[in-house]
Write a protein that holds these residues in place. Structure first.
Motif, short mmCIF file in Angstrom:
data_model
loop_
_atom_site.label_atom_id
_atom_site.label_comp_id
_atom_site.label_asym_id
_atom_site.label_seq_id
_atom_site.Cartn_x
_atom_site.Cartn_y
_atom_site.Cartn_z
N TRP A 183 0.83 -1.21 0.00
CA TRP A 183 0.00 0.00 0.00
C TRP A 183 0.86 1.26 0.00
N MET A 184 1.92 1.27 0.80
CA MET A 184 2.81 2.43 0.82
C MET A 184 3.52 2.62 -0.51
N TRP A 185 3.97 1.53 -1.12
CA TRP A 185 4.66 1.62 -2.41
C TRP A 185 3.72 2.15 -3.50
N ASN A 186 2.50 1.66 -3.52
CA ASN A 186 1.53 2.13 -4.51
C ASN A 186 1.15 3.58 -4.28
N THR A 187 1.07 3.98 -3.03
CA THR A 187 0.71 5.36 -2.72
C THR A 187 1.79 6.33 -3.17
N THR A 193 -3.78 5.72 -7.93
CA THR A 193 -4.37 4.64 -7.14
C THR A 193 -5.34 5.15 -6.07
N SER A 194 -5.12 6.34 -5.55
CA SER A 194 -5.98 6.84 -4.48
C SER A 194 -5.86 8.35 -4.38
N LYS A 195 -6.74 8.93 -3.59
CA LYS A 195 -6.70 10.38 -3.36
C LYS A 195 -5.44 10.78 -2.61
N LEU A 196 -5.03 9.96 -1.65
CA LEU A 196 -3.81 10.25 -0.90
C LEU A 196 -2.59 10.23 -1.82
#
Length: 532
Positions: A183-187, A193-196
């Motif tokens: 999740w951290m790598w994708n973010t 991938t996400s709003k963040l």
């Protein structure tokens, strides 16, 4: 009544029996006596004279109509229907067959220019026609287009292969820690991938712009130290230093976190984008080390080195490449158009060397009657023109080369020829420079525009695929959630924590989609739907 004959495994297995082959071979020989034949290509029927088709015996149709056994007939077609006239069926796309049949009738191979050039190439290969027999009016469009499309196809296949390898490499595992690491790598790596992730990408872009702006402001004369080490606006310098320290702290933390959670450390370090990131960070810490030396005043040119390192902070602007697909496409296009750019550089280099050599031998001798004994050029005044345009100044080849470069590019320079021969060489150099730079430009621009447009289009398609994969992942997650509520409405909290995030499901869906694309049949295997 007619008999439809198809190629089957039974025909090849029973070929040893002459009693079964004789009636079929007789039908094949009878078909050779007919003047006309019917060619059914993908459901579209064509009628042609047998004498027309046997003009090119090395092609598929030429071999077909000269075949005397049913086995040889079915080697060159998919289905044979004896009769008057006989009919041969080919399970192929009929779009390009008009050009093939027209070649038999006229003896000249022209193409219609419809559809994909690679499909036409496969059809030409299937019908056994030599593409080198194509007429010049068509081959000028066909061969360059095939080269471009083949390059794009190879690039697309290579990108899919890399995407599969990357998806396999970024499979961190199924544990809770592995899921959070993924999740951290994708973010950090994938803003879509996400709003963040989008917020972090926008914040990183803002830091790059702020860093560039503070660097430009810090070069103002009012913010420089005088001989006594005093600045006119110390508060502004202090604020700029704080901002610069905060920006470099963010860049350092970002790079460290990405390095720690990266699935392949060596590949991460060697990646060009990450090399740019580390090059934007290193100058700051080098300047801190040099400034921290107590005796740096006694070390030769350390002060100049510090100023040079500070100037290297402008490398942070290259971090924008990470956030803009257009800039990435620009660098990719430069790699693809290296032949055209190399042609331009070679022409300019040859012209510069030629005219530089000529003007050097024309200007190296001083004018007769001048006594230049003991004369040396004086550059202390800061006016270079007074020194190099003095009658006693003797040209060096470096001067000639620089003069040739400035004249070819029509920029101009303080140094100019003084002799009649040198002025004539300068005139031809300026005129030829206009043609040398003008004539290859359309070639370079057209090639560059084509590569750049294709690259942008490919990035747009990849972005849409990723959005679609994200949507499928969300639907899959919703479906799994509904199924979980039906089967076990009282799920444990541990299972809720360990549920994969959206990006992990998106990568899985995207990987399956890529595998499905890569295992798909080749472009020549088309689906044929018969016409009503």
């Amino acid at each position: 009544r007619t008999l439809t004959i198809k190629m089957s495994s039974q025909l090849s297995s029973d070929s040893s029996s002459s009693k079964e082959e004789d009636p079929l071979d007789k039908l094949a020989n009878e078909a050779k006596s007919r003047k006309t034949v019917i060619l059914d290509v993908g459901g579209e029927r064509f009628t042609a004279m047998r004498a027309t088709l046997v003009k090119f015996p090395a092609t598929k149709l030429g071999k077909l109509l000269r075949a005397s056994t049913i086995e040889h007939v079915l080697e060159n077609c998919d289905e044979f229907t004896p009769g008057d006239p006989p009919e041969y069926f080919f399970d192929r796309n009929p779009d390009n067959f008009h050009s093939i049949l027209n070649m038999y009738r006229t003896g000249k191979f022209h193409t219609s220019g419809r559809g994909c050039a690679l499909v036409l190439q496969r059809d030409i290969e299937y019908w056994g026609v030599d593409e080198m027999t194509m007429q010049p009016c068509c081959e000028l469009k066909y061969f360059p287009l095939v080269e471009v499309l083949q390059s794009e196809k190879d690039g697309d296949i290579d990108n899919k292969r890399k995407a599969l390898e990357q998806a396999e490499e970024e499979n961190f595992g199924s544990g809770c820690i592995d899921e959070w690491r993924s999740w951290m790598w994708n973010t950090i790596e994938y803003p879509w991938t996400s709003k963040l992730a989008q917020f972090l990408a926008l914040f990183s872009l803002s830091m790059v712009l702020i860093s560039t702006l503070t660097f430009i402001i810090s070069t103002a004369e009012e913010l420089q130290e005088d001989v006594n080490g005093v600045t006119e606006y110390p508060m502004a310098v202090y604020v700029i230093d704080i901002i610069d320290n905060c920006v470099i702290g963010f860049f350092t933390a970002e790079y460290a976190v990405r390095l720690i959670i990266s699935p392949n450390k060596l590949r991460f370090i060697k990646d060009p984008m990450n090399v740019i990131d580390i090059m934007a960070i290193i100058p700051f810490f080098l300047s801190l080390v040099l400034e921290g030396l107590n005796d740096f005043d006694d070390i030769g040119k350390t002060g100049k080195i510090i100023r040079l390192i500070r100037i290297m902070r402008i490398l942070r602007i290259f971090k924008l490449v990470r956030h803009f697909a257009g800039l990435q496409s620009l660098f990719y296009t430069l790699q693809q158009a290296y032949k055209e750019l190399g042609l331009l550089l070679v022409l300019v280099a040859v012209a510069i060397l030629t005219y530089s050599s000529l003007v050097y031998f024309a200007e190296r001798e001083t004018a007769e009657g001048l006594n230049c004994t003991g004369w040396e050029p004086d550059y202390s005044s800061g006016n270079l023109g007074d020194a190099i345009n003095h009658p006693c100044y003797s040209w060096t080849f470096v001067d000639s080369f620089w003069w040739g470069l400035m004249t070819i590019c029509t920029v101009g320079y303080d140094l100019h020829p003084k002799t009649l021969m040198g002025k004539m060489i300068g005139a031809f150099c300026a005129l030829s420079g206009v043609f040398i730079l003008t004539l290859p430009i359309p070639i370079v621009v057209n090639s560059f525009a084509t590569f750049y447009k294709n690259r942008l289009w490919r990035n747009e398609v990849e972005h849409k695929k990723k959005e679609r994969a994200t949507q499928l992942a969300a639907e899959l997650r919703e479906t799994q959630g509904m199924a979980g509520m039906v089967t076990s409405p009282s799920a444990s909290t541990t299972e809720d924590i360990c549920v994969p995030e959206d990006m992990e499901m998106m990568k899985t869906a995207n990987k399956k989609d890529l595998e499905k694309v890569n295992t798909r049949e080749n472009a020549e295997n088309f689906l044929w739907v018969p016409k009503n």
